[in-house]
Scaffold this motif. Structure first.
Motif, PDB file in Angstrom:
ATOM      1  N   SER A  46     -67.772  40.851  55.773  1.00 32.66           N
ATOM      2  CA  SER A  46     -68.398  39.954  56.753  1.00 32.66           C
ATOM      3  C   SER A  46     -67.349  39.364  57.679  1.00 32.66           C
ATOM      4  O   SER A  46     -67.574  39.225  58.886  1.00 32.66           O
ATOM      5  CB  SER A  46     -69.143  38.822  56.043  1.00 32.66           C
ATOM      6  OG  SER A  46     -70.177  39.329  55.254  1.00 32.66           O
ATOM      7  N   GLN A  55     -76.138  38.288  57.443  1.00 28.65           N
ATOM      8  CA  GLN A  55     -76.519  38.407  56.047  1.00 28.65           C
ATOM      9  C   GLN A  55     -77.540  37.326  55.684  1.00 28.65           C
ATOM     10  O   GLN A  55     -78.436  37.542  54.891  1.00 28.65           O
ATOM     11  CB  GLN A  55     -75.246  38.230  55.204  1.00 28.65           C
ATOM     12  CG  GLN A  55     -75.284  38.827  53.850  1.00 28.65           C
ATOM     13  CD  GLN A  55     -73.897  38.841  53.203  1.00 28.65           C
ATOM     14  OE1 GLN A  55     -72.921  38.352  53.749  1.00 28.65           O
ATOM     15  NE2 GLN A  55     -73.813  39.413  52.021  1.00 28.65           N
ATOM     16  N   ASP A  77     -75.020  42.931  59.145  1.00 33.30           N
ATOM     17  CA  ASP A  77     -74.448  42.535  57.857  1.00 33.30           C
ATOM     18  C   ASP A  77     -75.559  42.586  56.816  1.00 33.30           C
ATOM     19  O   ASP A  77     -76.422  41.707  56.791  1.00 33.30           O
ATOM     20  CB  ASP A  77     -73.854  41.128  57.971  1.00 33.30           C
ATOM     21  CG  ASP A  77     -72.861  40.842  56.858  1.00 33.30           C
ATOM     22  OD1 ASP A  77     -72.839  41.612  55.872  1.00 33.30           O
ATOM     23  OD2 ASP A  77     -72.117  39.853  56.970  1.00 33.30           O
TER      24      ASP A  77
HETATM   25 MG   LIG Z   1     -70.755  39.478  53.442  1.00 27.35          MG
END
Ligand SMILES: [Mg+2]
Ligand SMILES: Nc1ncnc2c1ncn2[C@@H]1O[C@H](COP(=O)(O)OP(=O)(O)OP(=O)(O)O)[C@@H](O)[C@H]1O
Lengths: 230, 393
Positions: free
Chosen positions: A45, A90, A160
């Motif tokens: 990330s 995410q 993500d």
């Molecule tokens: Mg991540």
């Protein structure tokens, strides 16, 4: 083309300071489909954030078509993102007091894209268009966040874990839509995933291990969203 | 950030208020300190001065005495009518808003199985910061009192007054507010947690989906944002307009006092009025920012410029704050007018009171400057923070 040169990123201060990205070098061709694999906490990330100009690295350059974006001022960087970057987080990060349509329009309006309804339909949320994020399931929120980024028609799309909260059927559907749009518009995809099968859809696969790239390889043939295992 | 806030436990107990919030508690302390300082000074003086009426023998002394008592009543009445009431309302809304915006933390703790009272009781800390403020204000007033008394009787027309300690007053001004805000905070948090865990976790703001039927699908994102930020946060809207109201009323009133009271006295009120006004404005704008940081952060990720963000989010509050300012102007004029008319009614050389245009202009300029400055600083600050830290806040 996106080029990363000697990227280092640190977190923390003083004694607890540690290096999350360790002198990364990387080249991504326009129109490529890149998948990044790696254990939790390996810095995927963070790499995405640095690549997309959301965070500044302590060291190194992020070069888009010859221009180093780490040198841009905040305002210029924002303008750069406006024209180039789409991001799917995410954790979704939807706007809580706006319904699905408005959340998607947040992206669509930037590109003056009038076909946001079609995008919402494509991710299967047509009958939830008037719902607020708190009224949606996790997977539905994830799809809103996908629609929001796609509606922006970015040059580079960062994802993500876009299928983390989706079941097989919906996951395939969303990936298929992303690929279809990529064929149509030719944007670059950089996707982080834990699902090894999805890597078979990519052209370039990058494996990360504690802040370093441990392996890069290219798939000769790319499978479709319905051709991979799950 | 969240983890630190939640785990700052003592003896395994979880606290909802973290180090970062101490700065906000300090704001409460300053505000209550200012209000109590002014009140104790005036009230104490009025009590003491009532005792010496019999000791005055000269005719001139009596006239002076009456004028003094009258102007004391105006100023005390104004400080009561304006400073105290606004301070109380301000604090109530600040605390309510604070607890509301921490619904998520409350939800997590409740989900983990903490009892409602166990969590709610931690909010007594608001009472403590009020206590610190009122105590400081009272002590400050006590320290300043001899000078103040001497100034009031500079011409020595009647016997020298020495400040007396009135325990009832101390209790009224220190303990009562402390207890009130302590109970209020705990009770509010307790009631807030009556909501189901999921409501708290999802921060379901009762978005009036029905009433906002004017939901126009054709409306561009930015235009809709401007409407919905203001619409969906009524409490913040009230907060902002009220703080503008306070700012306007407090600064103008304290400046107008210059004509009605002695100079040193007026300066004291002006400075306290300014501090209070600035603090209330700061508190309300902090809530505005707090309520909208996530939206702004997300918009920046997508590439909306600084200008577009502040235009569509923060500018929505601007008209409301100017309305608040205008109402405050009228309010302070009417209040002063009434006070002057009633209190000075049976006085031969009644002080002139007219609308103070100079005060209006000074106050308006100060208001616009502080308003823009605060918003500017905040939007700069948001720009420096990372998306992740904002979104997870
Ligand atoms: Mg991540
Ligand atoms: N803001 C931050 N401050 C300090 N440390 C951080 C911060 N953000 C991430 N880290 C740390 O950096 C490391 C890499 O984080 P990152 O989010 O990039 O991992 P990831 O590869 O995406 O993991 P996952 O697959 O679980 O999402 C982790 O060890 C994490 O604890």
């Amino acid at each position: 083309m996106i080029e990363l040169k000697e990227i280092s990123k640190f977190y923390g201060k003083g004694g607890s300071r540690f290096q999350v990205l360790k002198n990364l070098n990387l080249k991504i061709e326009d129109g490529d489909f890149v998948v990044i694999l790696g254990a939790s906490g390996s810095g995927k990330s963070t790499l995405l954030n640095v690549m997309s100009g959301l965070e500044r690295p302590e060291n190194g350059q992020v070069i888009y078509d010859g221009a180093d974006i780490t040198e841009l001022s905040d305002d210029k960087l924002t303008a750069f993102r406006k024209h180039n970057i789409g991001f799917i987080f995410q954790q979704y990060y939807l706007l809580p007091n706006m319904n699905v349509i408005k959340n998607v329009r947040m992206g669509a309006d930037l590109a003056e894209n009038k076909e946001f309804e079609a995008v919402i339909e494509a991710v299967g949320l047509k009958d939830k268009r008037k719902k607020y994020p708190s009224e949606l399931s996790g997977g539905e929120q994830q799809r809103v966040s996908v629609a929001r980024a796609l509606a922006k028609k970015p040059n580079v799309l960062f994802l993500d874990e876009p299928t983390g909260a989706l079941d097989e059927e919906t996951g395939r559907q969303v990936l298929d839509y992303v690929c279809k749009l990529q064929k149509q518009y030719g944007f670059t995809i950089v996707m982080v995933t834990h699902n090894l099968n999805i890597a078979e859809m990519a052209r370039t696969v990058i494996k990360m291990n504690s802040g370093k790239i441990s392996e890069i390889y290219t798939n000769e043939t790319q499978k479709t969203a319905y051709g991979i295992g799950w | 950030m969240r983890r630190r806030k939640l785990l700052m436990g003592l003896d395994g107990e979880y606290m909802v208020i973290g180090i970062k919030d101490l700065a906000k508690l300090f704001a409460i302390t300053i505000v209550s300190c200012c209000a109590v300082f002014v009140c104790s000074l005036f009230l104490n003086y009025n009590i003491d001065v009532a005792d010496i009426k019999n000791a005055i023998t000269t005719e001139q002394g009596l006239v002076m005495y009456d004028a003094l008592v009258a102007s004391g009543k105006v100023t005390a009445g104004v400080s009561g009518g304006c400073l105290v009431i606004t301070t109380i309302i301000m604090l109530i809304f600040y605390i309510k808003n604070y607890i509301d915006s921490h619904g998520k933390e409350l939800g997590i703790l409740k989900a983990l199985g903490w009892s409602r009272l166990n969590i709610a009781k931690h909010f007594w800390i608001f009472g403590m910061s009020v206590f610190a403020g009122t105590l400081l204000g009272y002590i400050g007033a006590m320290a300043y009192m001899p000078i103040f008394y001497e100034m009031q009787n500079a011409e020595e027309l009647f016997p020298q007054l020495s400040p007396q300690l009135h325990f009832g007053l101390a209790i009224l001004l220190i303990l009562l507010p402390t207890l009130f805000f302590m109970l209020l905070s705990v009770a509010y948090a307790y009631l807030k947690m009556k909501n189901p865990v999921l409501h708290l976790l999802k921060e379901v703001q009762r978005v009036k989906v029905k009433s906002s039927k004017c939901e126009n699908e054709d409306l561009p994102f930015l235009a809709d944002l401007r409407k919905s930020t203001v619409r969906s946060r009524k409490i913040v809207v009230f907060f902002v307009s009220f703080s503008a109201f306070c700012f306007s009323a407090m600064t103008q009133m304290s400046m107008s006092m210059k004509d009605l009271a002695s100079e040193s006295f007026a300066w004291m009120i002006i400075s306290i009025g300014l501090i209070l006004a600035f603090m209330t404005l700061l508190m309300s704008l902090t809530s505005v920012i707090k309520a909208n940081t996530k939206t702004i952060a997300m918009m920046k990720v997508f590439g909306y410029s600084q200008k577009e963000c502040s235009h569509s989010i923060l500018n929505g509050y601007r008209p409301i704050s100017y309305i608040g300012f205008a109402v405050g102007t009228i309010y302070q004029y009417v209040l002063l007018r009434i006070m002057v008319d009633i209190v000075f009614a049976n006085l031969s050389d009644m002080p002139e009171y007219n609308f103070d245009y100079k005060a209006l202009i000074v106050s308006l300029v100060a208001f616009v400057l502080s308003y823009e400055l605060i918003l500017y600083c905040y939007s700069k600050k948001i720009g420096r923070q990372s998306v992740k830290s904002i979104m997870l806040e």
